[in-house]
Design an enzyme around this catalytic site. Structure first.
Site, mmCIF file in Angstrom:
data_model
loop_
_atom_site.group_PDB
_atom_site.id
_atom_site.type_symbol
_atom_site.label_atom_id
_atom_site.label_comp_id
_atom_site.label_asym_id
_atom_site.label_seq_id
_atom_site.Cartn_x
_atom_site.Cartn_y
_atom_site.Cartn_z
ATOM 1 N N ARG A 75 0.842 -1.189 0.000
ATOM 2 C CA ARG A 75 0.000 0.000 0.000
ATOM 3 C C ARG A 75 0.882 1.245 0.000
ATOM 4 O O ARG A 75 1.733 1.415 0.881
ATOM 5 C CB ARG A 75 -0.902 -0.003 1.240
ATOM 6 C CG ARG A 75 -1.762 1.228 1.355
ATOM 7 C CD ARG A 75 -2.546 1.280 2.662
ATOM 8 N NE ARG A 75 -3.128 2.610 2.815
ATOM 9 C CZ ARG A 75 -3.176 3.289 3.960
ATOM 10 N NH1 ARG A 75 -2.696 2.767 5.069
ATOM 11 N NH2 ARG A 75 -3.710 4.492 3.992
ATOM 12 N N HIS A 119 -3.053 10.922 1.077
ATOM 13 C CA HIS A 119 -2.442 10.679 2.380
ATOM 14 C C HIS A 119 -1.816 11.995 2.866
ATOM 15 O O HIS A 119 -0.619 12.093 3.082
ATOM 16 C CB HIS A 119 -1.396 9.569 2.296
ATOM 17 C CG HIS A 119 -1.094 8.922 3.622
ATOM 18 N ND1 HIS A 119 -1.092 7.554 3.813
ATOM 19 C CD2 HIS A 119 -0.789 9.452 4.830
ATOM 20 C CE1 HIS A 119 -0.780 7.269 5.062
ATOM 21 N NE2 HIS A 119 -0.600 8.419 5.709
ATOM 22 N N GLU A 165 -7.125 8.196 7.004
ATOM 23 C CA GLU A 165 -7.323 8.816 8.320
ATOM 24 C C GLU A 165 -7.802 10.271 8.247
ATOM 25 O O GLU A 165 -7.117 11.188 8.703
ATOM 26 C CB GLU A 165 -6.039 8.731 9.140
ATOM 27 C CG GLU A 165 -5.607 7.302 9.437
ATOM 28 C CD GLU A 165 -4.375 7.242 10.341
ATOM 29 O OE1 GLU A 165 -3.846 8.307 10.709
ATOM 30 O OE2 GLU A 165 -3.958 6.121 10.681
ATOM 31 N N ASN A 294 -7.001 1.491 10.330
ATOM 32 C CA ASN A 294 -5.681 1.691 10.935
ATOM 33 C C ASN A 294 -5.861 1.681 12.449
ATOM 34 O O ASN A 294 -6.674 2.437 12.982
ATOM 35 C CB ASN A 294 -5.080 3.027 10.509
ATOM 36 C CG ASN A 294 -4.780 3.092 9.023
ATOM 37 O OD1 ASN A 294 -4.846 2.083 8.321
ATOM 38 N ND2 ASN A 294 -4.431 4.271 8.550
ATOM 39 N N TYR A 296 -3.845 1.405 16.386
ATOM 40 C CA TYR A 296 -2.572 1.467 17.105
ATOM 41 C C TYR A 296 -2.674 1.331 18.620
ATOM 42 O O TYR A 296 -1.684 1.031 19.267
ATOM 43 C CB TYR A 296 -1.866 2.790 16.785
ATOM 44 C CG TYR A 296 -1.324 2.861 15.379
ATOM 45 C CD1 TYR A 296 -0.097 2.287 15.058
ATOM 46 C CD2 TYR A 296 -2.036 3.476 14.360
ATOM 47 C CE1 TYR A 296 0.418 2.334 13.768
ATOM 48 C CE2 TYR A 296 -1.539 3.532 13.061
ATOM 49 C CZ TYR A 296 -0.312 2.963 12.777
ATOM 50 O OH TYR A 296 0.182 3.005 11.490
ATOM 51 N N GLU A 368 -3.186 -0.476 8.426
ATOM 52 C CA GLU A 368 -2.003 -0.091 9.205
ATOM 53 C C GLU A 368 -2.100 -0.687 10.596
ATOM 54 O O GLU A 368 -3.167 -0.649 11.214
ATOM 55 C CB GLU A 368 -1.872 1.434 9.355
ATOM 56 C CG GLU A 368 -1.457 2.192 8.116
ATOM 57 C CD GLU A 368 -1.306 3.689 8.393
ATOM 58 O OE1 GLU A 368 -1.016 4.066 9.566
ATOM 59 O OE2 GLU A 368 -1.475 4.481 7.461
#
Length: 463
Positions: A75, A119, A165, A294, A296, A368
């Site tokens: 990606r 992005h 995002e 994504n 985290y 991600e």
């Protein structure tokens, strides 16, 4: 060996401004991140993306590393100002040529290219001339740029991601001012988020009407979210955890899947939350062929003990996050990454299952997931990154558990392929599977690179 479904996509991810460099070469125009990173004091130690990982000149070496690692997909994002230096108008053919070479070489090496259209590197000209993401007309600019990408690259691209995002663009770019364009406001994030959602819908509409019938690819959006676990089992804390999800993931997913903002946001934000027109609502609803995630970290969520008493760290984005009325804390037993983010693997499992139940069991891709670990400015420390190996082992294990519980998870992409320009942290935070010497640009695969290679090649996780 915990095996994953056949055709599960293992990959890794990058972003153009974070790795490409060549900021002023071959006709590329400036982006808002070029301008922002050159403002003294905005980025750690004055770092910029002028050179970054010099991927623009080293893409062949980097693809060879991807091939060796055994990933099935890669990606990356297309730099808007490299294709359209002024954000619109004349196409820069040298920029098109670069991405054609990159895409063709990936395919030659049996690596499936996944393209993120945006992005965060908005052309600076659009920021100056039309106030960037604050202008409703920006949605048409996104659609025009996307049309060029579909026309020039869509014959070989089967997976498109419109936005990466948008929460970060809205909150960090226009709330706290930590990201480009560096604006601080309690109201701008809602406007920016609204325009980005419209931009997503316009891009998908162009693809579905003009290109998807012949190119036969799929298109979606990637959103970021932590998992929020109720601090206690009280009704109030469970409601607070749901609100935290609404104000993070639901803010952008609910319009895409349901055509409107979450009810909790409408109740709390009132007139500051823009309204979609009927036309925009119709374009938005059902506008993603898959759910890109994504992820985290995880937090504990609770109803504040009294109105206005919030953890200071929850006030991200010029105070806007205080409007969700949730007290966010951490379990002191949780380990943390070098970013101060909690390492809670089961949080990813719970989030994947929540998405599956909330949005009708969509195909999901983790686009991600990764970590920065301390001390990795030292190459020898970084190459023996056992902490990252353990992180990936536990988080990928959580993905397997989510699949066993019924989530339609179809792929996992580590963040990131290379140590890179980590936004406001510059080169001081390293997420890569490959260590980069930012002085001479040499690449050194870490222990996690070799471990992840085995996962990719075996389509499974050793117990």
């Amino acid at each position: 060996m915990r095996k994953f479904p056949p055709n599960f996509r293992w990959g890794t991810a990058t972003a153009a401004y974070q790795i490409e460099g060549a900021a002023r070469l071959d006709g590329r125009g400036p982006s808002i991140w070029d301008a922002f990173s050159h403002i003294p004091g905005k980025i750690h130690d004055g770092h910029t993306g002028d050179v970054a990982c010099d991927h623009y000149h080293r893409y062949e070496e980097d693809i060879a590393l991807l091939k060796d690692m055994g990933v099935k997909c890669y990606r990356f994002s297309i730099s808007w100002p490299r294709i359209l230096p002024q954000g619109r108008g004349q196409v820069n053919e040298k920029g098109v040529a670069f991405y054609n070479k990159l895409i063709d070489l990936l395919i030659e090496n049996d690596i499936e290219p996944w393209v993120t259209i945006y992005h965060w590197d908005l052309p600076l000209a659009l920021q100056i001339e039309m106030d960037g993401l604050m202008n409703p007309a920006i949605a048409t600019c996104f659609a025009d740029f996307a049309r060029i990408c579909f026309a020039r690259f869509g014959d070989r691209i089967r997976h498109w991601i419109t936005l990466n995002e948008p929460w970060c663009c809205a909150l960090l770019g226009h709330g706290s001012g930590d990201f480009a364009p560096g604006r601080e406001s309690d109201t701008e994030p809602y406007v920016v988020a609204h325009n980005l959602l419209r931009a997503h819908a316009y891009m998908v509409d162009v693809y579905r009407r003009e290109f998807q019938p012949t190119q036969r690819g799929v298109i979606g959006i990637t959103n970021n979210s932590n998992w929020y676990r109720p601090l206690t089992d009280s009704e109030e804390d469970r409601a607070a955890a749901e609100r935290a999800l609404d104000f993070t993931l639901g803010w952008f997913a609910e319009p895409v899947y349901c055509g409107c903002y979450p009810q909790s946001m409408r109740d709390r934000i009132g007139s500051k939350l823009p309204e979609f027109t009927e036309e925009d609502r119709a374009l938005l609803k059902g506008s993603s062929d898959f759910f890109g995630l994504n992820h985290y970290s995880t937090n504990l969520a609770a109803e504040p003990p009294s109105p206005g008493t919030m953890e200071k760290k929850a006030r991200i984005g010029g105070g806007i996050m205080g409007e969700h009325g949730v007290d966010l804390t951490d379990d002191p037993s949780w380990k943390q990454t070098d970013m101060g983010w909690n390492i809670v693997p089961w949080g990813l499992r719970e989030l994947l299952c929540w998405i599956s139940e909330r949005y009708g069991h969509p195909p999901i891709y983790v686009t991600e997931n990764g970590c920065a670990m301390p001390g990795e400015g030292d190459r020898e420390v970084a190459l023996n990154d056992t902490g990252r190996v353990e992180f990936f082992k536990e988080y990928i294990g959580a993905c397997h558990e989510a699949i066993e519980r019924g989530a339609d998870l179809r792929g996992y992409m580590s963040w990131g392929m290379l140590d890179n320009f980590e936004w406001e942290y510059g080169g001081s935070k390293r997420f890569g599977l490959i260590w980069v010497d930012f002085e001479d640009q040499d690449r050194y695969p870490k222990a996690s690179y070799h471990w992840y290679s085995n996962v990719c090649k075996n389509n499974g996780l050793e117990d």
